[in-house]
Design a protein around this motif. Structure first.
Motif, PDB file in Angstrom:
ATOM      1  N   GLN A 123       1.175  -0.902  -0.205  1.00  0.00           N
ATOM      2  CA  GLN A 123       0.385   0.356  -0.048  1.00  0.00           C
ATOM      3  C   GLN A 123       0.608   1.400   0.118  1.00  0.00           C
ATOM      4  OE1 GLN A 123      -2.940  -0.400   3.251  1.00  0.00           O
ATOM      5  NE2 GLN A 123      -2.890  -2.629   2.883  1.00  0.00           N
ATOM      6  N   LYS A 156      -0.874   4.732   0.304  1.00  0.00           N
ATOM      7  CA  LYS A 156      -1.471   5.227   1.393  1.00  0.00           C
ATOM      8  C   LYS A 156      -0.176   5.316   2.413  1.00  0.00           C
ATOM      9  CE  LYS A 156      -4.142   3.099   5.165  1.00  0.00           C
ATOM     10  NZ  LYS A 156      -4.722   1.270   5.714  1.00  0.00           N
ATOM     11  N   ARG A 194     -12.400  -8.866  -0.775  1.00  0.00           N
ATOM     12  CA  ARG A 194     -12.553  -8.168   0.187  1.00  0.00           C
ATOM     13  C   ARG A 194     -13.760  -7.262   0.784  1.00  0.00           C
ATOM     14  NH1 ARG A 194      -6.465  -5.100   0.562  1.00  0.00           N
ATOM     15  NH2 ARG A 194      -5.222  -7.003  -0.204  1.00  0.00           N
ATOM     16  N   PRO A 196     -14.908  -4.381  -0.034  1.00  0.00           N
ATOM     17  CA  PRO A 196     -14.319  -2.454   0.327  1.00  0.00           C
ATOM     18  C   PRO A 196     -16.213  -1.963   0.570  1.00  0.00           C
ATOM     19  CG  PRO A 196     -13.859  -2.733  -1.847  1.00  0.00           C
ATOM     20  CD  PRO A 196     -14.020  -3.961  -0.936  1.00  0.00           C
ATOM     21  N   GLU A 197     -16.349  -1.146   2.209  1.00  0.00           N
ATOM     22  CA  GLU A 197     -17.593  -0.516   2.030  1.00  0.00           C
ATOM     23  C   GLU A 197     -16.946   1.224   1.945  1.00  0.00           C
ATOM     24  OE1 GLU A 197     -18.645  -1.665   5.970  1.00  0.00           O
ATOM     25  OE2 GLU A 197     -19.044  -3.315   5.300  1.00  0.00           O
ATOM     26  N   SER A 198     -15.862   1.256   1.832  1.00  0.00           N
ATOM     27  CA  SER A 198     -15.694   2.736   1.393  1.00  0.00           C
ATOM     28  C   SER A 198     -14.191   3.290   0.645  1.00  0.00           C
ATOM     29  CB  SER A 198     -15.261   3.653   2.416  1.00  0.00           C
ATOM     30  OG  SER A 198     -14.212   3.330   3.876  1.00  0.00           O
ATOM     31  N   GLN A 243     -11.913   4.603   1.528  1.00  0.00           N
ATOM     32  CA  GLN A 243     -10.521   4.751   2.203  1.00  0.00           C
ATOM     33  C   GLN A 243     -10.582   2.572   1.976  1.00  0.00           C
ATOM     34  OE1 GLN A 243      -9.017   7.069   3.972  1.00  0.00           O
ATOM     35  NE2 GLN A 243      -7.721   5.605   4.876  1.00  0.00           N
ATOM     36  N   ASP A 244     -11.493   1.953   2.682  1.00  0.00           N
ATOM     37  CA  ASP A 244     -10.887   0.506   2.138  1.00  0.00           C
ATOM     38  C   ASP A 244     -10.326   0.290   0.863  1.00  0.00           C
ATOM     39  OD1 ASP A 244     -11.951   0.394   5.252  1.00  0.00           O
ATOM     40  OD2 ASP A 244     -13.737  -0.129   3.771  1.00  0.00           O
ATOM     41  N   MET A 245     -11.426   0.690   0.083  1.00  0.00           N
ATOM     42  CA  MET A 245     -10.204   0.782  -1.622  1.00  0.00           C
ATOM     43  C   MET A 245      -9.369   1.509  -1.719  1.00  0.00           C
ATOM     44  SD  MET A 245     -13.221   1.244  -4.291  1.00  0.00           S
ATOM     45  CE  MET A 245     -14.251  -0.573  -4.585  1.00  0.00           C
ATOM     46  N   SER A 296      -6.874   1.115  -0.327  1.00  0.00           N
ATOM     47  CA  SER A 296      -5.564   0.457  -0.080  1.00  0.00           C
ATOM     48  C   SER A 296      -5.070  -0.711  -1.095  1.00  0.00           C
ATOM     49  CB  SER A 296      -5.883  -0.644   1.943  1.00  0.00           C
ATOM     50  OG  SER A 296      -7.105  -0.786   1.972  1.00  0.00           O
TER      51      SER A 296
END
Length: 592
Positions: A211, A214, A555, A557-559, A561-563, A565
Motif C-alpha cells: 500500500q 497510502k 475484501r 470494501p465499503e468505503s 478509504q478501504d479501496m 488500500s
C-alpha cells in the motif's frame, strides 16, 4: 590552508578526509577522494584551487550542478563561471573573454565541451594548475551513472600542455569502481583518500508494503513541517502520486525528464527556496541540489543498485540533523529492473554486472542485518562494522536466538588457526571437512575441527555474518580476524542474539488470509468495468486489472478509504472509477 577555508567558506576546521586530499593536491599528487554524500567534496578542489592560483577546471555532469556550485562560489566573492548549453552565444563569448584574460578562478564544464576545438585551444593558452573530476564515478563503466563522455575526455585533458594536478571526487564508488578511476587518471593506490560512508544522522528503513501510496500520504501528512523528496521509477508514477498529494493539500511539485527545461528549473527552485516542501521525482532530480534540510527521502520503488540508492537517499540530512531514508519495496520492482537489464543494448559483461548489482540491491531489501552496516560493507568491505541501533532492522526486536555459545566456538576456532583465513575455510574447519588445504595447514588436528559439524554451511555463514556486523570480527581483503572486543564475549560479559535460523520441527504456523474470491460479485464487477470502458472509450484493464477486481470481490470494501488500500487503486481511479464499484458492492452485500 585553514585560513583559506575560514576566509572564503566560514569553517574553522576541515571535515574528515578533506585536509588529506588538499595536502596531496598541494604536493602535486593526483588524488582520488571518496567522501560520503554531503561530506564536503567541493571544498577538496575549491580550497587548493584558490591557493594554487590560475584557473581551476571542474568537469561536472549536470547543468544544475554547475549552476549551484557557481552561485555558491560567487556568493563568497570567488570569480567563477560555467560554460554549457543553457547560455546564449553572447553569454558564452563573455565568459570566454574572461577566461582569456585570466579573470576566472573556477570554470565548470561538461566533458562534451572538450569536443569544441576553439574551447580546447583557449584552454591551452591559460594558466591551469588543477583539474577536478566531480562525480568521478561517471568515469567507470561499472559505476551506477556511467557516461562515456567522462572516459573520452580524459585523453583530451591530459593532452593539455600545462603541468597540472588532477583530483577526482565521488561519494558512491565500490572498490571496483575506485580501481577503475585510479587506473584511468594515473592515481597511485597510496593517493586514494577514503572516509567512512556512515551518515549517523540518517535512519534507514525498508518497508515491504503493498500500500505504497497510502503509506506516503500518511507519512507526508504526519510530517507536515518537513521537506522531503519522493523518488518514483516512472513519470506516470510521479504524476499519479503528485495528484494524490495535491488532493491531500500537500504543497508539492514534480520533476522528471519529460518536463521542459523551464518547468524543471521552476520545480527545483520552488523546492530549494521552500515554496514547496515535497518534490515527487524520477532519479533525474537531485544531483547537486543545495538544500541541506531535506528531512526525508522516500523511494517509492526499489532502485536497480545500491550506489543509486545511497546517492539518492544521501540527499537527506546534509545539515547533520536526524533524517529518514525509507525504501518501499515490492517484488514487482525486481521484474522491472530485470526487464531493463535484459532489453539493454549493452554487452553481456555489462549485463552480468548490472545483474550482480541488482542481486545486492535485493539482498538489502531482505537482510535482517543492520541496514547502515550493510551499506558500509557494500562500499568498503574492509571497514570495521558496528550496528547503528536505529534502522528498521536494528529496532525490529526479532533477534531472539541466543547465539553466545556458537559465537564462542567460532571465535575459538579462528584464534587457533595458524594463519588468517576467509569465510569458506573457517566454515569448512568448523564443519570438520577434510580437504588437501585443511590437512596441509594441520587444521584437521585442531580441537575445534568439527566442533560445529551439525550446522549447515548457510547457518554458519549466518552466525559469522552476525559477528562481523556486530564488530566482533573484522574483515580485510576477505580475511577474517578477531576484534579486541571478543574478550568481553569470552569472559561472559556480553551475550549475542541473532534472528532464529534453525527450523523448528513442530512449529505451528498461523496464516490469516482474506476470504476467497466471491465469483458472483466478481462477475458483477466485471460488468461494471465493461460499462465504464464503453462510456469512457478506454480499455477495461486500464480501469482496473482482473487482479484488482478479484481483490474487490475478496475484501468487499465499503468505503473509499478501504479501496485506497488495495493494490491498483490510485487517487485518480479512487475519485473517478471507484464510486460505481462501491455502489455495486454495497447493493450486493445488502442482498446476501
Amino acid at each position: 590552508m585553514e585560513s583559506t577555508l575560514s576566509h572564503y567558506f566560514g569553517f574553522d576546521t576541515f571535515r574528515p578526509g578533506q585536509k588529506e586530499i588538499i595536502t596531496k593536491v598541494m604536493n602535486h599528487q593526483n588524488v582520488l577522494g571518496v567522501l560520503p554524500t554531503g561530506g564536503g567534496k567541493s571544498i577538496c578542489y575549491q580550497v587548493p584551487g584558490l591557493m594554487l592560483g590560475g584557473t581551476t577546471i571542474v568537469i561536472s555532469p549536470l547543468i544544475s550542478l554547475m549552476k549551484d556550485q557557481v552561485d555558491q562560489l560567487k556568493a563568497t566573492g570567488i570569480r567563477a563561471a560555467y560554460l554549457n548549453s543553457s547560455l546564449t552565444k553572447k553569454e558564452q563569448q563573455t565568459i570566454e573573454t574572461q577566461l582569456k584574460q585570466g579573470e576566472l578562478q573556477f570554470l565548470y564544464v561538461a566533458p562534451e565541451r572538450f569536443d569544441n576545438g576553439y574551447f580546447v585551444h583557449l584552454l591551452q593558452q591559460i594558466s591551469i594548475h588543477l583539474v577536478a573530476f566531480d562525480e568521478a564515478h561517471c568515469i567507470s563503466k561499472w559505476g551506477h551513472d556511467f557516461r562515456p563522455s567522462y572516459q573520452e575526455v580524459i585523453d583530451k585533458v591530459f593532452a593539455l600542455p600545462q603541468d597540472f594536478t588532477v583530483v577526482a571526487l565521488t561519494a558512491t564508488a565500490t572498490a571496483e569502481v575506485q580501481r577503475d578511476i585510479m587506473a584511468r587518471l594515473n592515481i597511485d593506490k597510496q593517493d586514494e583518500i577514503k572516509t567512512s560512508t556512515k551518515r549517523p544522522n540518517l535512519v534507514f528503513q525498508v518497508n515491504p508494503t503493498y500500500q505504497r501510496q497510502k503509506f506516503v500520504l500518511e507519512y507526508v501528512t504526519h510530517h507536515d513541517k518537513e521537506a522531503g523528496i519522493i523518488y518514483c521509477s516512472t513519470r506516470k508514477q510521479v504524476e499519479e502520486l503528485h495528484e494524490a498529494l495535491i488532493e491531500q493539500d500537500v504543497n508539492s511539485t514534480i520533476y522528471h525528464a519529460g518536463l521542459s527545461n523551464k518547468e524543471r528549473e521552476a520545480a527545483q527552485n520552488d523546492f530549494v527556496y521552500d515554496r514547496v516542501r515535497v518534490v515527487v521525482a524520477t532519479n533525474a532530480f537531485g544531483m547537486g541540489i543545495d538544500k541541506s534540510n531535506v528531512r526525508f527521502v522516500i523511494h517509492y520503488n526499489m532502485p536497480g543498485d545500491l550506489e543509486s540508492y545511497y546517492q539518492e537517499a544521501g540527499r537527506a540530512g546534509r545539515d547533520g540533523l536526524k533524517s529518514e531514508c525509507i525504501l518501499l519495496f515490492s517484488e514487482r520492482d525486481i521484474g522491472l529492473h530485470q526487464y531493463f537489464i535484459s532489453s539493454s543494448k549493452a554487452d553481456d559483461d555489462y549485463k552480468d554486472k548490472m545483474g550482480e548489482k541488482l542481486t545486492k540491491m535485493m539482498f538489502y531489501t531482505k537482510t535482517k542485518k543492520c541496514l547502515e552496516a550493510t551499506l558500509v560493507h557494500y562500499f568498503e568491505p574492509n571497514e570495521k562494522l558496528t550496528e547503528c541501533g536505529q534502522c528498521s532492522n536494528c529496532t525490529q526486536g526479532n533477534k531472539t536466538y541466543d547465539m553466545t555459545h556458537e559465537a564462542k566456538m567460532i571465535i575459538s576456532c579462528i584464534a587457533r588457526m595458524n594463519q588468517q583465513e576467509n569465510y569458506s575455510v573457517i566454515i569448512q574447519v568448523l564443519r570438520g571437512e577434510e580437504t588437501d588445504y585443511i590437512r596441509y595447514c594441520d587444521y584437521n588436528t585442531l580441537s575445534t575441527h568439527g566442533i560445529m559439524k551439525n550446522y549447515t554451511t548457510s547457518e554458519l555463514s549466518h552466525l559469522i555474518d552476525e559477528l562481523r556486523f556486530k564488530g566482533y570480527l573484522n574483515e580485510h581483503d576477505e580475511i577474517l580476524t578477531c576484534d579486541t572486543s571478543v574478550k568481553a564475549l569470552l569472559n561472559d560479559q556480553v551475550s549475542i542474539f541473532t534472528t532464529p535460523f534453525k527450523p523448528k520441527s513442530k512449529e505451528v504456523v498461523s496464516i490469516n488470509t482474506v476470504e476467497g474470491v466471491d465469483r458472483v460479485l466478481f462477475d458483477e464487477l466485471i460488468q461494471v468495468r465493461k460499462r465504464l470502458s464503453e462510456d469512457l472509450g478506454i480499455a477495461p484493464v486500464s480501469i482496473f486489472s482482473d487482479y484488482t477486481i478479484e481483490e474487490f470481490a475478496k475484501r468487499k470494501p465499503e468505503s473509499k478509504q478501504d479501496m485506497i488500500s488495495i493494490d491498483g487503486v490510485g487517487s485518480y481511479k479512487l475519485k473517478h472509477y471507484c464510486p460505481k464499484f462501491l455502489d455495486t458492492i454495497q447493493t450486493y452485500k445488502a442482498k446476501i
